[in-house]
Design a protein around this motif. Structure first.
Motif, mmCIF file in Angstrom:
data_model
loop_
_atom_site.group_PDB
_atom_site.id
_atom_site.type_symbol
_atom_site.label_atom_id
_atom_site.label_comp_id
_atom_site.label_asym_id
_atom_site.label_seq_id
_atom_site.Cartn_x
_atom_site.Cartn_y
_atom_site.Cartn_z
ATOM 1 N N PRO A 122 -61.388 -60.081 60.105
ATOM 2 C CA PRO A 122 -60.817 -60.024 61.465
ATOM 3 C C PRO A 122 -61.668 -59.216 62.444
ATOM 4 C CG PRO A 122 -59.112 -59.655 59.817
ATOM 5 C CD PRO A 122 -60.425 -59.590 59.096
ATOM 6 N N ALA A 123 -62.316 -58.168 61.955
ATOM 7 C CA ALA A 123 -63.140 -57.338 62.841
ATOM 8 C C ALA A 123 -64.368 -58.099 63.329
ATOM 9 C CB ALA A 123 -63.573 -56.064 62.119
ATOM 10 N N ILE A 124 -64.856 -59.027 62.521
ATOM 11 C CA ILE A 124 -66.048 -59.799 62.909
ATOM 12 C C ILE A 124 -65.685 -60.838 63.965
ATOM 13 C CG2 ILE A 124 -67.927 -61.271 62.098
ATOM 14 C CD1 ILE A 124 -67.495 -60.054 59.290
ATOM 15 N N VAL A 125 -64.563 -61.521 63.787
ATOM 16 C CA VAL A 125 -64.193 -62.576 64.742
ATOM 17 C C VAL A 125 -63.546 -62.007 66.004
ATOM 18 C CG1 VAL A 125 -63.888 -64.227 62.876
ATOM 19 C CG2 VAL A 125 -61.903 -63.036 63.765
ATOM 20 N N HIS A 153 -56.513 -54.071 61.247
ATOM 21 C CA HIS A 153 -56.858 -55.127 62.207
ATOM 22 C C HIS A 153 -55.645 -55.672 62.965
ATOM 23 C CE1 HIS A 153 -60.658 -54.880 60.145
ATOM 24 N NE2 HIS A 153 -60.134 -55.310 59.014
ATOM 25 N N HIS A 154 -54.449 -55.238 62.546
ATOM 26 C CA HIS A 154 -53.213 -55.613 63.232
ATOM 27 C C HIS A 154 -53.047 -57.127 63.344
ATOM 28 C CE1 HIS A 154 -53.141 -51.367 64.106
ATOM 29 N NE2 HIS A 154 -54.273 -51.469 64.783
ATOM 30 N N GLU A 201 -44.230 -61.213 57.431
ATOM 31 C CA GLU A 201 -43.787 -62.288 58.331
ATOM 32 C C GLU A 201 -42.715 -61.788 59.293
ATOM 33 O OE1 GLU A 201 -44.630 -66.259 55.606
ATOM 34 O OE2 GLU A 201 -42.726 -65.185 55.361
ATOM 35 N N GLU A 202 -41.864 -60.917 58.809
ATOM 36 C CA GLU A 202 -40.835 -60.326 59.678
ATOM 37 C C GLU A 202 -41.484 -59.460 60.755
ATOM 38 O OE1 GLU A 202 -37.248 -59.135 61.346
ATOM 39 O OE2 GLU A 202 -37.625 -60.754 59.896
ATOM 40 N N ARG A 203 -42.481 -58.687 60.370
ATOM 41 C CA ARG A 203 -43.143 -57.787 61.311
ATOM 42 C C ARG A 203 -43.860 -58.558 62.409
ATOM 43 N NH1 ARG A 203 -46.658 -54.005 58.035
ATOM 44 N NH2 ARG A 203 -44.575 -53.507 57.266
ATOM 45 N N TYR A 204 -44.501 -59.662 62.032
ATOM 46 C CA TYR A 204 -45.293 -60.429 63.001
ATOM 47 C C TYR A 204 -44.543 -61.643 63.555
ATOM 48 C CZ TYR A 204 -49.387 -57.631 61.820
ATOM 49 O OH TYR A 204 -50.271 -56.589 61.661
#
Length: 355
Positions: A122-125, A153-154, A201-204
């Motif tokens: 995720p940090a690369i993209v 990376h959240h 999944e609940e968090r996001y």
């Protein structure tokens, strides 16, 4: 049975079948584009797509990046707006970050990443509009990725590919467990990964589809795993035996002619066990080291001074048609394949699972 998958960024997959990424040169634009045209996800392998370029051995990374752009564009043109285009990128690649950025710049729809844990993907993209999917072979690996991506990376994976012990190519299992049949069955890994997801999944406030891979052969297999909660499947070996596959006719014929006893676990310079159709070359490797004649330093775990053989050379020989002088990765069920068909014929057979 529901088949279309809608991802959180608005992209959708009409048929939840991912054609596995196969290097070197097995899955390029011809195969990927044909799968996309049938509504699936066609996947181009970032493992040396530029191997045919004249200066490949001198400038491998540049050749591969150029080829990724070319192959993604051709696959999308072939697909005529259908399906999704993914790129498979190995974490063990020395130039991993450059290939990830190339896939983003070439406007691939998804990056699928294994042969190691893609902790920093995720940090690369960054905030690029591209789907990200780790390949895992255990609930433990999935848990580590989910927690790391969340904390640092959240974000969540957009989908997860679980690769079981019957897959071809590099395997995420200990060799002794594979030999003694003690590797966890795909059903158990699927249940473990599914159990991890509700909290995230609940968090996001979105779901993470799971695709299973490794030994998936027909519509019956697909129905079995979808009944257990998988959203779809990833399949590699069956797509080799298609007219559109980018490999040479001799390579495809090696798959068609393979008997069950011809498929064995092999040693890979990547530091992982693999599964392949045995060739004269791989039989020699069992007995002695075959020193590389070229070295482009492409795999982080590979040590040129001690590597049992050059995996790039072996794969290139095979895909060119010099099968007995090379390496032919294949899944455990390759022996069940008896003919070469079109991608449309294969996809029509697999689509029956979703009716």
């Amino acid at each position: 049975m529901q088949n279309r998958i809608l991802f959180h960024n608005g992209k959708s997959l009409e048929v939840p079948v991912i054609q596995g990424g196969m290097g070197v040169g097995i899955s390029l634009s011809s195969l990927a584009g044909a799968v996309m045209k049938e509504g699936g996800m066609g996947v181009i392998s970032a493992a040396h797509p530029g191997y045919q370029k004249p200066d490949f051995w001198e400038n491998s990374m540049i050749c591969n990046i150029q080829a990724m752009h070319e192959e993604i564009a051709k696959a999308k043109e072939w697909a005529q707006g259908k399906g999704l285009c993914g790129v498979n990128i190995m974490v063990a690649s020395k130039d991993y970050e450059f290939y990830v950025k190339a896939a983003v710049n070439a406007q691939a729809d998804a990056i699928i990443s294994g042969a190691g844990l893609p902790m920093h993907l995720p940090a690369i993209v960054k905030d690029a509009d591209i789907l990200l999917a780790p390949i895992v072979s255990s609930g433990r690996a999935a848990k580590l990725i989910l927690k790391t991506w969340d904390r640092h990376h959240h974000r969540l994976p957009d989908f997860i590919v679980i690769e079981g012990s019957l897959a071809g190519g590099h395997l995420g299992f200990k060799k002794e467990d594979l030999i003694t049949n003690k590797a966890e069955p795909l059903e158990k890994i699927l249940a473990d990964v599914k159990a991890l997801l509700p909290e995230f999944e609940e968090r996001y406030q979105r779901q993470v589809p799971i695709f299973v891979a490794g030994g998936i052969y027909d519509a019956q297999d697909i129905r079995h795993f979808c009944d257990l909660g998988a959203a779809g499947v990833q399949m590699g070996t069956r797509f080799i035996a298609t007219q559109e596959c980018d490999a040479s006719p001799a390579f495809k014929e090696a798959i068609v002619q393979a008997q069950k006893e011809d498929i064995e676990l092999v040693k890979s310079p990547a530091g992982l066990p693999g599964r392949a159709v045995m060739t004269d070359f791989m039989r020699q490797v069992k007995e002695k080291r075959i020193a590389p004649s070229h070295c482009i330093g492409c795999m982080l775990p590979c040590k040129p001074a001690t590597t049992p053989y050059c995996i790039s050379e072996a794969l290139i020989h095979a895909v060119h048609g010099e099968v007995e002088q090379g390496l032919v990765f294949a899944g455990a069920n390759a022996w069940r394949i008896t003919e070469i068909v079109t991608v449309k014929q294969l996809m029509d057979e697999l689509k029956a699972a979703f009716i």
